[in-house]
Design a protein around this motif. Structure first.
Motif, PDB file in Angstrom:
ATOM      1  N   ILE A   1      26.431  26.878 -17.977  1.00 36.38           N
ATOM      2  CA  ILE A   1      26.678  28.191 -18.292  1.00 36.38           C
ATOM      3  C   ILE A   1      25.479  29.115 -18.150  1.00 36.38           C
ATOM      4  O   ILE A   1      25.597  30.283 -17.430  1.00 36.38           O
ATOM      5  N   LYS A   2      24.064  28.549 -18.143  1.00 36.44           N
ATOM      6  CA  LYS A   2      23.006  29.456 -17.890  1.00 36.44           C
ATOM      7  C   LYS A   2      22.908  29.783 -16.441  1.00 36.44           C
ATOM      8  O   LYS A   2      22.799  30.962 -16.163  1.00 36.44           O
ATOM      9  N   HIS A   3      23.000  29.098 -15.725  1.00 32.12           N
ATOM     10  CA  HIS A   3      22.982  28.987 -14.217  1.00 32.12           C
ATOM     11  C   HIS A   3      24.177  29.819 -13.863  1.00 32.12           C
ATOM     12  O   HIS A   3      23.903  30.644 -12.887  1.00 32.12           O
ATOM     13  N   ASN A   4      25.376  29.848 -14.347  1.00 29.23           N
ATOM     14  CA  ASN A   4      26.448  30.517 -13.793  1.00 29.23           C
ATOM     15  C   ASN A   4      26.352  32.109 -14.477  1.00 29.23           C
ATOM     16  O   ASN A   4      26.775  33.143 -13.558  1.00 29.23           O
ATOM     17  N   LEU A   5      25.826  32.404 -15.495  1.00 27.95           N
ATOM     18  CA  LEU A   5      25.546  33.815 -15.903  1.00 27.95           C
ATOM     19  C   LEU A   5      24.435  34.449 -15.178  1.00 27.95           C
ATOM     20  O   LEU A   5      24.534  35.556 -15.063  1.00 27.95           O
ATOM     21  N   ARG A   6      23.561  33.398 -14.406  1.00 33.22           N
ATOM     22  CA  ARG A   6      22.548  34.184 -13.743  1.00 33.22           C
ATOM     23  C   ARG A   6      22.865  33.971 -12.271  1.00 33.22           C
ATOM     24  O   ARG A   6      22.186  34.437 -11.208  1.00 33.22           O
ATOM     25  N   ALA A   7      24.046  33.784 -11.878  1.00 35.39           N
ATOM     26  CA  ALA A   7      24.622  33.459 -10.518  1.00 35.39           C
ATOM     27  C   ALA A   7      23.685  32.563  -9.589  1.00 35.39           C
ATOM     28  O   ALA A   7      23.457  32.780  -8.674  1.00 35.39           O
ATOM     29  N   GLU A   8      23.175  31.680 -10.417  1.00 37.29           N
ATOM     30  CA  GLU A   8      22.586  30.602  -9.636  1.00 37.29           C
ATOM     31  C   GLU A   8      23.270  29.216  -9.314  1.00 37.29           C
ATOM     32  O   GLU A   8      23.639  28.431 -10.291  1.00 37.29           O
ATOM     33  N   PHE A   9      23.725  29.108  -8.115  1.00 35.89           N
ATOM     34  CA  PHE A   9      24.560  28.245  -7.842  1.00 35.89           C
ATOM     35  C   PHE A   9      24.162  27.169  -7.241  1.00 35.89           C
ATOM     36  O   PHE A   9      23.256  27.305  -6.067  1.00 35.89           O
ATOM     37  N   ASN A  10      24.266  25.844  -7.800  1.00 37.53           N
ATOM     38  CA  ASN A  10      23.140  24.832  -7.341  1.00 37.53           C
ATOM     39  C   ASN A  10      23.973  23.556  -6.758  1.00 37.53           C
ATOM     40  O   ASN A  10      23.230  22.407  -6.509  1.00 37.53           O
ATOM     41  N   ILE A  11      25.232  23.571  -6.484  1.00 32.26           N
ATOM     42  CA  ILE A  11      25.887  22.417  -5.851  1.00 32.26           C
ATOM     43  C   ILE A  11      26.684  22.907  -4.616  1.00 32.26           C
ATOM     44  O   ILE A  11      26.833  23.978  -4.464  1.00 32.26           O
ATOM     45  N   PRO A  12      26.821  21.923  -3.660  1.00 29.72           N
ATOM     46  CA  PRO A  12      27.303  22.241  -2.272  1.00 29.72           C
ATOM     47  C   PRO A  12      28.778  22.647  -2.547  1.00 29.72           C
ATOM     48  O   PRO A  12      29.777  22.079  -3.431  1.00 29.72           O
ATOM     49  N   PRO A  13      29.250  24.059  -1.703  1.00 28.55           N
ATOM     50  CA  PRO A  13      30.423  24.314  -1.997  1.00 28.55           C
ATOM     51  C   PRO A  13      31.527  23.472  -1.184  1.00 28.55           C
ATOM     52  O   PRO A  13      31.338  22.818  -0.474  1.00 28.55           O
ATOM     53  N   ALA A  14      32.748  23.509  -1.791  1.00 26.33           N
ATOM     54  CA  ALA A  14      33.600  22.467  -1.253  1.00 26.33           C
ATOM     55  C   ALA A  14      34.186  22.901   0.315  1.00 26.33           C
ATOM     56  O   ALA A  14      34.629  22.379   1.086  1.00 26.33           O
ATOM     57  N   SER A  15      34.192  24.361   0.415  1.00 29.44           N
ATOM     58  CA  SER A  15      34.409  24.970   1.648  1.00 29.44           C
ATOM     59  C   SER A  15      33.351  24.766   2.722  1.00 29.44           C
ATOM     60  O   SER A  15      33.541  25.129   3.942  1.00 29.44           O
ATOM     61  N   LEU A  16      32.416  24.430   2.303  1.00 33.06           N
ATOM     62  CA  LEU A  16      31.283  24.204   3.631  1.00 33.06           C
ATOM     63  C   LEU A  16      31.701  22.908   4.431  1.00 33.06           C
ATOM     64  O   LEU A  16      31.610  21.731   3.796  1.00 33.06           O
ATOM     65  N   GLU A  17      31.857  22.847   5.394  1.00 27.03           N
ATOM     66  CA  GLU A  17      32.490  21.738   6.132  1.00 27.03           C
ATOM     67  C   GLU A  17      31.177  20.869   6.795  1.00 27.03           C
ATOM     68  O   GLU A  17      30.152  21.499   7.035  1.00 27.03           O
ATOM     69  N   GLY A  18      31.244  19.679   6.671  1.00 25.02           N
ATOM     70  CA  GLY A  18      30.286  18.407   6.926  1.00 25.02           C
ATOM     71  C   GLY A  18      29.193  18.746   5.871  1.00 25.02           C
ATOM     72  O   GLY A  18      28.061  18.297   6.263  1.00 25.02           O
ATOM     73  N   ALA A  19      29.412  19.219   4.513  1.00 28.15           N
ATOM     74  CA  ALA A  19      28.465  19.095   3.712  1.00 28.15           C
ATOM     75  C   ALA A  19      28.169  17.742   3.173  1.00 28.15           C
ATOM     76  O   ALA A  19      29.043  16.951   3.158  1.00 28.15           O
ATOM     77  N   PRO A  20      26.732  17.514   3.115  1.00 25.35           N
ATOM     78  CA  PRO A  20      26.559  16.269   2.505  1.00 25.35           C
ATOM     79  C   PRO A  20      27.135  15.754   1.213  1.00 25.35           C
ATOM     80  O   PRO A  20      27.139  16.752   0.625  1.00 25.35           O
ATOM     81  N   ALA A  21      27.137  14.566   0.920  1.00 26.43           N
ATOM     82  CA  ALA A  21      27.664  14.135  -0.597  1.00 26.43           C
ATOM     83  C   ALA A  21      26.539  14.659  -1.518  1.00 26.43           C
ATOM     84  O   ALA A  21      25.342  14.848  -1.221  1.00 26.43           O
ATOM     85  N   PHE A  22      27.227  14.793  -2.596  1.00 27.99           N
ATOM     86  CA  PHE A  22      26.319  15.464  -3.950  1.00 27.99           C
ATOM     87  C   PHE A  22      25.058  14.514  -4.067  1.00 27.99           C
ATOM     88  O   PHE A  22      25.425  13.636  -4.312  1.00 27.99           O
ATOM     89  N   ASP A  23      23.880  15.171  -4.090  1.00 29.71           N
ATOM     90  CA  ASP A  23      22.783  14.265  -4.842  1.00 29.71           C
ATOM     91  C   ASP A  23      22.116  14.654  -5.835  1.00 29.71           C
ATOM     92  O   ASP A  23      21.741  16.116  -5.692  1.00 29.71           O
ATOM     93  N   ALA A  24      22.182  14.188  -6.741  1.00 28.81           N
ATOM     94  CA  ALA A  24      21.499  14.769  -7.879  1.00 28.81           C
ATOM     95  C   ALA A  24      19.982  15.020  -7.880  1.00 28.81           C
ATOM     96  O   ALA A  24      19.320  16.127  -8.630  1.00 28.81           O
ATOM     97  N   HIS A  25      19.396  14.675  -6.694  1.00 29.65           N
ATOM     98  CA  HIS A  25      18.023  15.007  -6.521  1.00 29.65           C
ATOM     99  C   HIS A  25      17.526  16.101  -5.236  1.00 29.65           C
ATOM    100  O   HIS A  25      16.566  16.001  -4.652  1.00 29.65           O
ATOM    101  N   SER A  26      18.855  16.484  -4.854  1.00 31.22           N
ATOM    102  CA  SER A  26      18.641  17.253  -3.709  1.00 31.22           C
ATOM    103  C   SER A  26      18.427  18.580  -3.883  1.00 31.22           C
ATOM    104  O   SER A  26      18.393  18.963  -5.135  1.00 31.22           O
ATOM    105  N   THR A  27      18.057  19.508  -3.006  1.00 33.54           N
ATOM    106  CA  THR A  27      17.605  20.746  -3.107  1.00 33.54           C
ATOM    107  C   THR A  27      18.679  21.679  -3.216  1.00 33.54           C
ATOM    108  O   THR A  27      19.631  21.493  -2.810  1.00 33.54           O
ATOM    109  N   PRO A  28      18.699  22.773  -4.339  1.00 30.83           N
ATOM    110  CA  PRO A  28      19.758  23.665  -4.456  1.00 30.83           C
ATOM    111  C   PRO A  28      20.243  24.341  -3.398  1.00 30.83           C
ATOM    112  O   PRO A  28      19.536  24.665  -2.564  1.00 30.83           O
TER     113      PRO A  28
END
Length: 339
Positions: free
Chosen positions: A105-132
């Protein structure tokens, strides 16, 4: 002076500490002086011009002082409406944040999106320790903490609260992709996942239907609170009201020198400056409270509220794990006695 130590519980979202500088002497943190400086300066210069023309050039520029009360009533009503509306938005946002306290909620209200988008082709699998993944800047004109405030493990907000870097990511399902770039917020996406889990639990007999119904009601309450906060964030005060309010303030403060110049002469300058400071300051407070989800001093302390909730949950989980461990040790002891 006594040490500035937080008091638990609610140590970060509500902290009473001794003030190093009295509020009447504060001109930086939390004040609106930067907003009202230029209007006050311009109206003071305009008043100086009127007084100079009235005393040195022309015979009289004065107007009847009886026009001031009628104009001040209109200005007062407009400022009361603006401030009451803005504070209602602030109060509603705070109450909704009590209903639903999530990092998403906090990040969404500030428009800080921290996980890879599904539309991003060839995106690496989500890693909990990756950079936003940054796909667009933070929400509107709310400044994010500067790079100078960044530490090795996270950010430090304006109150000195250390924020863990992407701490909520480890709570998300592995491989989760975001859809913010397609218009779906992460909180709603997570609510669908939780609802599907409830349905699956009923089908597999993990819990009975009445309990599932109660949990579904809770999910609906969370979604409703999130919708209220999104409404506050995405619905500004109508531009027609803002334009008219600015024009009325400017008109009143420009007419004021003509109404008092004959009685106060050069004293008109500080009087107009004080009146302009008061009126534009009230308007500036309403502007600050209009969107309460950013990083400003006058915004809701979302970082502190969520940090307090995180500590409460971790404490409860720790006590539960301790109780489970004690029960297992006691069971093992009793089993050994019978054997």
């Amino acid at each position: 002076m006594p040490p500035r130590r937080p008091t638990y519980p609610l140590a970060h979202s509500f902290r009473r500490k001794p003030r190093r500088v009295p509020l009447v002497l504060r001109f930086t943190k939390g004040s609106i002086h930067s907003i009202v400086f230029f209007p006050v300066l311009l109206h003071s210069l305009f008043t100086i011009l009127i007084v100079y023309l009235d005393t040195r050039v022309l015979s009289s520029l004065g107007l009847p002082s009886t026009i001031i009360p009628s104009l001040s009533i209109v200005v007062g009503l407009m400022l009361v409406f603006r401030n009451s509306t803005s504070y209602d938005r602030f109060w509603t946002g705070r109450n909704c944040l009590t209903t639903i306290v999530l990092y998403a909620i906090k990040h969404n209200l500030r428009a800080e999106f921290n996980i890879p988008p599904a539309s991003l082709e060839g995106a690496p699998a989500f890693d909990a320790h990756s950079t936003p993944v940054s796909r667009r800047p933070s929400y509107v004109d709310r400044p994010t903490p500067s790079s100078e405030d960044a530490g090795e493990n996270g950010l430090v907000d304006g109150d000195g609260l250390h924020q863990p870097k992407n701490v909520y990511k480890s709570l998300l399902p592995d491989g989760l992709r975001g859809y913010e770039d397609e218009g779906l917020s992460l909180p709603l996406q997570l609510s669908v996942l939780v609802e599907s889990y409830i349905r699956r639990g009923v089908d597999r007999g993990w819990f009975h239907a009445p309990l599932a119904s109660q949990m579904t009601v809770q999910i609906n309450s969370l979604v409703d609170a999130y919708g209220r906060m999104e409404t506050i964030r995405s619905t500004p005060i109508p531009i027609a009201h803002l334009i008219h309010q600015k024009q009325v303030l400017a008109l009143f403060t420009c007419v004021l020198p003509f109404a008092i110049v004959d009685d106060y002469v050069w004293w008109s300058v500080p009087i107009v400056a004080i009146v302009a400071f008061t009126l534009y300051g009230i308007e500036g407070i309403g502007q600050q409270l209009e969107d309460p989800f950013g990083y400003d001093k006058n915004d809701i302390k979302m970082d502190g509220i969520i940090e307090d909730t995180r500590r409460e949950v971790l404490t409860l989980l720790g006590e539960w794990q301790k109780a489970q461990g004690d029960a297992e040790d006691e069971g093992a002891h009793l089993g050994g006695m019978f054997n």
